[in-house]
Design a protein around this motif. Sequence first.
Motif, mmCIF file in Angstrom:
data_model
loop_
_atom_site.group_PDB
_atom_site.id
_atom_site.type_symbol
_atom_site.label_atom_id
_atom_site.label_comp_id
_atom_site.label_asym_id
_atom_site.label_seq_id
_atom_site.Cartn_x
_atom_site.Cartn_y
_atom_site.Cartn_z
ATOM 1 N N GLN A 96 0.846 -1.188 0.000
ATOM 2 C CA GLN A 96 0.000 0.000 0.000
ATOM 3 C C GLN A 96 0.881 1.237 0.000
ATOM 4 N N THR A 97 0.488 2.199 -0.816
ATOM 5 C CA THR A 97 1.221 3.459 -0.865
ATOM 6 C C THR A 97 0.258 4.630 -0.850
ATOM 7 N N PRO A 98 0.658 5.748 -0.229
ATOM 8 C CA PRO A 98 1.851 5.879 0.604
ATOM 9 C C PRO A 98 1.654 5.189 1.948
ATOM 10 N N SER A 99 2.710 5.090 2.729
ATOM 11 C CA SER A 99 2.564 4.512 4.062
ATOM 12 C C SER A 99 1.955 5.535 5.011
ATOM 13 N N ASN A 100 2.262 6.795 4.765
ATOM 14 C CA ASN A 100 1.700 7.891 5.549
ATOM 15 C C ASN A 100 1.271 9.014 4.619
ATOM 16 N N LYS A 101 0.132 9.627 4.941
ATOM 17 C CA LYS A 101 -0.350 10.756 4.155
ATOM 18 C C LYS A 101 -0.949 11.795 5.089
ATOM 19 N N VAL A 102 -0.415 13.002 5.019
ATOM 20 C CA VAL A 102 -0.967 14.117 5.786
ATOM 21 C C VAL A 102 -1.571 15.091 4.792
ATOM 22 N N THR A 103 -2.809 15.471 5.023
ATOM 23 C CA THR A 103 -3.485 16.383 4.115
ATOM 24 C C THR A 103 -4.321 17.374 4.906
ATOM 25 N N GLU A 104 -4.670 18.458 4.263
ATOM 26 C CA GLU A 104 -5.486 19.469 4.921
ATOM 27 C C GLU A 104 -6.961 19.182 4.705
ATOM 28 N N LYS A 105 -7.738 19.574 5.654
ATOM 29 C CA LYS A 105 -9.201 19.443 5.569
ATOM 30 C C LYS A 105 -9.689 20.042 4.249
ATOM 31 N N GLY A 106 -10.548 19.295 3.568
ATOM 32 C CA GLY A 106 -11.109 19.771 2.318
ATOM 33 C C GLY A 106 -10.384 19.294 1.075
ATOM 34 N N LYS A 107 -9.184 18.755 1.243
ATOM 35 C CA LYS A 107 -8.414 18.287 0.094
ATOM 36 C C LYS A 107 -8.868 16.901 -0.357
ATOM 37 N N TYR A 108 -8.388 16.535 -1.545
ATOM 38 C CA TYR A 108 -8.679 15.227 -2.152
ATOM 39 C C TYR A 108 -7.460 14.327 -1.989
ATOM 40 N N VAL A 109 -7.691 13.039 -1.658
ATOM 41 C CA VAL A 109 -6.572 12.103 -1.520
ATOM 42 C C VAL A 109 -6.873 10.804 -2.249
ATOM 43 N N GLN A 161 -12.844 12.466 -1.280
ATOM 44 C CA GLN A 161 -13.016 13.873 -1.645
ATOM 45 C C GLN A 161 -13.316 14.702 -0.405
ATOM 46 N N ARG A 162 -12.958 15.970 -0.457
ATOM 47 C CA ARG A 162 -13.308 16.933 0.600
ATOM 48 C C ARG A 162 -13.053 16.320 1.981
ATOM 49 N N THR A 163 -11.815 15.922 2.215
ATOM 50 C CA THR A 163 -11.480 15.209 3.444
ATOM 51 C C THR A 163 -11.879 15.993 4.685
ATOM 52 N N GLU A 164 -12.251 15.246 5.707
ATOM 53 C CA GLU A 164 -12.618 15.811 7.004
ATOM 54 C C GLU A 164 -11.699 15.201 8.068
ATOM 55 N N PHE A 196 -3.558 -9.175 4.450
ATOM 56 C CA PHE A 196 -3.631 -7.734 4.656
ATOM 57 C C PHE A 196 -2.308 -7.049 4.334
ATOM 58 N N GLY A 197 -2.416 -5.831 3.826
ATOM 59 C CA GLY A 197 -1.263 -4.973 3.644
ATOM 60 C C GLY A 197 -0.951 -4.227 4.933
ATOM 61 N N PRO A 198 0.154 -3.438 4.945
ATOM 62 C CA PRO A 198 0.575 -2.733 6.158
ATOM 63 C C PRO A 198 -0.265 -1.496 6.463
ATOM 64 N N GLY A 199 -1.047 -1.052 5.480
ATOM 65 C CA GLY A 199 -1.930 0.087 5.717
ATOM 66 C C GLY A 199 -1.329 1.421 5.316
ATOM 67 N N THR A 200 -2.199 2.394 5.108
ATOM 68 C CA THR A 200 -1.825 3.797 4.898
ATOM 69 C C THR A 200 -2.419 4.601 6.039
ATOM 70 N N ARG A 201 -1.530 5.307 6.746
ATOM 71 C CA ARG A 201 -2.014 6.155 7.850
ATOM 72 C C ARG A 201 -2.356 7.524 7.277
ATOM 73 N N LEU A 202 -3.641 7.870 7.298
ATOM 74 C CA LEU A 202 -4.105 9.163 6.787
ATOM 75 C C LEU A 202 -4.381 10.095 7.955
ATOM 76 N N THR A 203 -3.782 11.269 7.898
ATOM 77 C CA THR A 203 -4.026 12.298 8.902
ATOM 78 C C THR A 203 -4.559 13.531 8.204
ATOM 79 N N VAL A 204 -5.736 13.969 8.621
ATOM 80 C CA VAL A 204 -6.342 15.172 8.053
ATOM 81 C C VAL A 204 -6.251 16.286 9.093
ATOM 82 N N THR A 205 -5.545 17.365 8.726
ATOM 83 C CA THR A 205 -5.315 18.455 9.697
ATOM 84 C C THR A 205 -6.292 19.606 9.497
#
Lengths: 113, 117
Positions: free
Chosen positions: A6-19, A80-83, A104-113
Amino acid sequence: GAGVSQTPSNKVTEKGKYVELRCDPISGHTALYWYRQSLGQGPEFLIYFQGTGAADDSGLPNDRFFAVRPEGSVSTLKIQRTERGDSAVYLCASSLNKLSEQYFGPGTRLTVT
Amino acid sequence: AQSVTQLDSQVPVFEEAPVELRCNYSSSVSVYLFWYVQYPNQGLQLLLKYLSGSTLVKGINGFEAEFNKSQTSFHLRKPSVHISDTAEYFCAVSDLRSGGGADGLTFGKGTHLIIQP
């Protein structure tokens, strides 16, 4: 052989963005699953593909979430429009067919700021 | 709808002692049952599964579980634990109507097994 990746392993995005989160299943596995694991919780089923088609998408929380698997192999989960409440570890699993064990894969950690 | 209850969020055990991790489920139909383990910084790995037949199921790393239909339980046991068993353990259920396979699994919240030296 290679497992589920799974990619990416970590993803940080801002509220409202698309991932987009990507899953590469084990080669030859026809079934693919997406789960979401929030902190302190067990994985929660989102969607299941058999081949290219979504056989069960009953776990998708709302219409901001969408997943595709156009060639029956790699899958992309799109949000879409991440919260901030979307922050979690997104897990992908694959199995040889509907009757087999899920890997199972190792996962993607998504953080929405 | 199905649900899985793992009452113990943490279970501390001394090394070489026996352990039991509890799992209860509810479902209006017959189910398949699974235990998964998640070691630190690793993905989920299947420990064992109950599909049919003998209610006592043996898995990897010396673990076993017993399906009890009347008590709707599927408790996980190991007679002697090791430091390396420290991990998060998840019980999961799948609807038998899916034709024998695991469609979307319903997981419990997990039990953190802590092995004390």
